[in-house]
Design an enzyme around this catalytic site. Structure first.
Site, short mmCIF file in Angstrom:
data_model
loop_
_atom_site.label_atom_id
_atom_site.label_comp_id
_atom_site.label_asym_id
_atom_site.label_seq_id
_atom_site.Cartn_x
_atom_site.Cartn_y
_atom_site.Cartn_z
N CYS A 84 111.77 121.27 73.20
CA CYS A 84 112.45 120.20 73.92
C CYS A 84 112.41 120.49 75.41
O CYS A 84 111.70 121.40 75.85
CB CYS A 84 113.89 120.02 73.44
SG CYS A 84 115.00 121.39 73.85
N ASP A 85 113.16 119.74 76.16
CA ASP A 85 113.11 119.84 77.61
C ASP A 85 113.46 121.25 78.09
O ASP A 85 112.72 121.86 78.86
CB ASP A 85 114.09 118.82 78.21
CG ASP A 85 114.06 118.80 79.71
OD1 ASP A 85 112.96 119.00 80.27
OD2 ASP A 85 115.10 118.56 80.34
#
Length: 481
Positions: free
Chosen positions: A397-398
């Protein structure tokens, strides 16, 4: 390659070597997050120090309060610069970042958080470029003297440039942004920030606005008053709670079934990314998010409430733990008001679309099942040998610490429940996912960024971290190896 179930969805990606503008901004936000996240503990420690020992704190202590100012001026910016420099240029980059940051700190009158987040990576980049330039050109026996003096000389120059040029420029830019936001506060228009915050968050740009803008401004304000509303303008868990409650009562099928679990993880665990797919699934609900966010900011302003540090993760526990003396009523009221407004508006939107959804659900389900069956037929011949060799699945994810951690933990437990072993399941920031990963799992809105970073990997895209058809399909693949 991309997950077969998502080939059509992602067919509009023309050139994987040129990520979309949104993917580039997401990557930038991820970089900022990875600079800030390892140091959040230090920020919280400073926040607790401020909340307890300054003259307006819970237990004022003149001696311990002396630590507050040096910590915010020196400790925190240096930590950011060191981390940013290390991310780009390793340990030598960390040293360069620290040397450059001290020039900024001494040459400015404000806490240099933004400056540190610029000078750290810049220092790392400079020393990295230099090392590549002289690679294989240093005579044998002179490696240490070249390495030490190059770091010292380049660091010295960067420190001087930072003191005279970079620091003043960043301070001017910081003052401009601060003045603009303070003008919104003075005119009572601060809630308008929700028009930017809420759409940006659901596009996974939450880290850009929080770590890049509001946290540095909040630390400056907290250093003066012991608290800041800036820590709350984008991190309020209330709007997400209201949205998920509305889906719990008025949502359809999977959304209604998964929303209660999402509430626990979002509101108490602080992983806001969990509600983003619900907004993307019903884009009109962004109206409720904006209204709820604006209401929360308005209530915080009305009560002159704020937090002593950035809540990371954005859990209600973090909110209450970082609430200073005299702000509890305002903080709790702001969270509850934001949740109530978002719930009412989102419920109305979902109820208005009710009939339309019921008519289309069966058709949509039939189409999706047909597509899935067709894809399964194509995959059988090609995937059996490949699936036998899968031993590492990476959730990304980010920032690599929120939604991906949740997804990896949940998926790992499902594998154990099915008796599937021998597969490593871990979570990472997208760019840090290991090259020996067989499969990388990301949210569909992060596909461009993931494909750019891992062009030769199979990427499976999902929309829901708790229950997603593509994850169920992957579980079946791994179980039937």
């Amino acid at each position: 390659m991309a997950s077969p179930a998502k080939e059509t969805t992602d067919s509009n990606v023309v050139d994987i070597n040129r990520p979309s503008a949104r993917a580039r901004v997401q990557a930038f936000g991820g970089f900022l997050t990875n600079m800030v996240l390892p140091n959040i503990g230090a920020f919280i420690a400073w926040g607790l120090l401020t909340a307890l020992f300054i003259p307006t704190g819970w237990i004022p202590n003149e001696q311990l309060a002396q630590i507050v100012d040096p910590a915010i001026k020196f400790l925190l910016p240096l930590l950011l610069a060191i981390t940013g420099g290390r991310m780009v240029g390793g340990q030598r980059g960390a040293v360069m970042g620290a040397i450059g940051a001290i020039g900024l700190i001494v040459g400015s009158d404000i806490p240099m958080f933004l400056g540190a987040m610029v000078i750290g990576p810049l220092g790392g980049l400079i020393i990295k470029k230099f090392d590549r330039l002289v690679e294989n050109r240093i005579p044998a026996g002179f490696e240490m003297i070249v390495n030490n003096f190059s770091l010292g000389i380049l660091g010295f120059l960067l420190m001087i440039v930072s003191f005279f040029f970079i620091g003043p420029v960043i301070e001017s830019a910081n003052n401009f942004v601060t003045s603009a936001i303070e003008a919104l506060v003075a005119t009572g228009l601060l809630p308008l920030l929700s028009l930017i915050n809420e759409p940006a968050k659901v596009l996974f740009l939450n880290n850009v606005i929080d770590q890049g803008i509001y946290y540095p401004l909040g630390m400056q304000a907290a250093a003066e008053t012991g608290k800041s509303i800036y820590f709350t303008v984008a991190s309020n868990p209330g709007p997400g709670l209201g949205l998920l409650l509305a889906f719990t009562f008025f949502g359809k099928k999977t959304a209604r079934r998964t929303a209660p679990g999402a509430i626990i993880i979002h509101f108490f665990g602080g992983i806001h990314e969990l509600y983003f797919p619900y907004v993307l699934m019903k884009p009109l609900t962004i109206i409720g998010m904006i209204a709820g966010g604006a209401t929360g900011i308005g209530v915080f302003s009305l009560f002159d409430a704020g937090l002593v540090a950035g809540p990371s993760p954005g859990s209600i526990f973090a909110y209450l733990g970082l609430t200073p003396k005299g702000s509890f009523i305002g903080i709790i009221a702001g969270v509850l008001a934001a949740a109530a407004v978002t719930f009412l508006i989102t419920s109305l939107i979902l109820k208005m679309e009710k009939n339309k959804d019921e008519e289309e659900d069966e058709l949509s389900d039939s189409i999706e099942k047909s597509k899935a069956m067709k894809q399964q037929g194509k995959q059988v011949a090609n995937s059996s040998k490949k699936d036998e060799n899968i031993d590492k699945v990476s959730f990304a994810c980010d920032a690599g610490a929120g939604s991906s951690a949740l997804g990896a933990t949940t998926f790992r437990k499902k594998l154990q429940k099915r008796g599937v072993d021998g597969i490593e399941v871990k979570h990472y920031r997208i760019e840090d996912a290991p090259q020996d990963s067989n499969i990388i799992v990301v949210h569909k809105d992060l596909y461009d960024r993931a494909k750019h970073a891992h062009q030769d990997k199979e990427i499976i895209t999902i929309e829901n971290y708790i229950s997603d058809p593509n994850l169920d399909e992957l579980l079946d693949r791994l179980e039937n190896r």
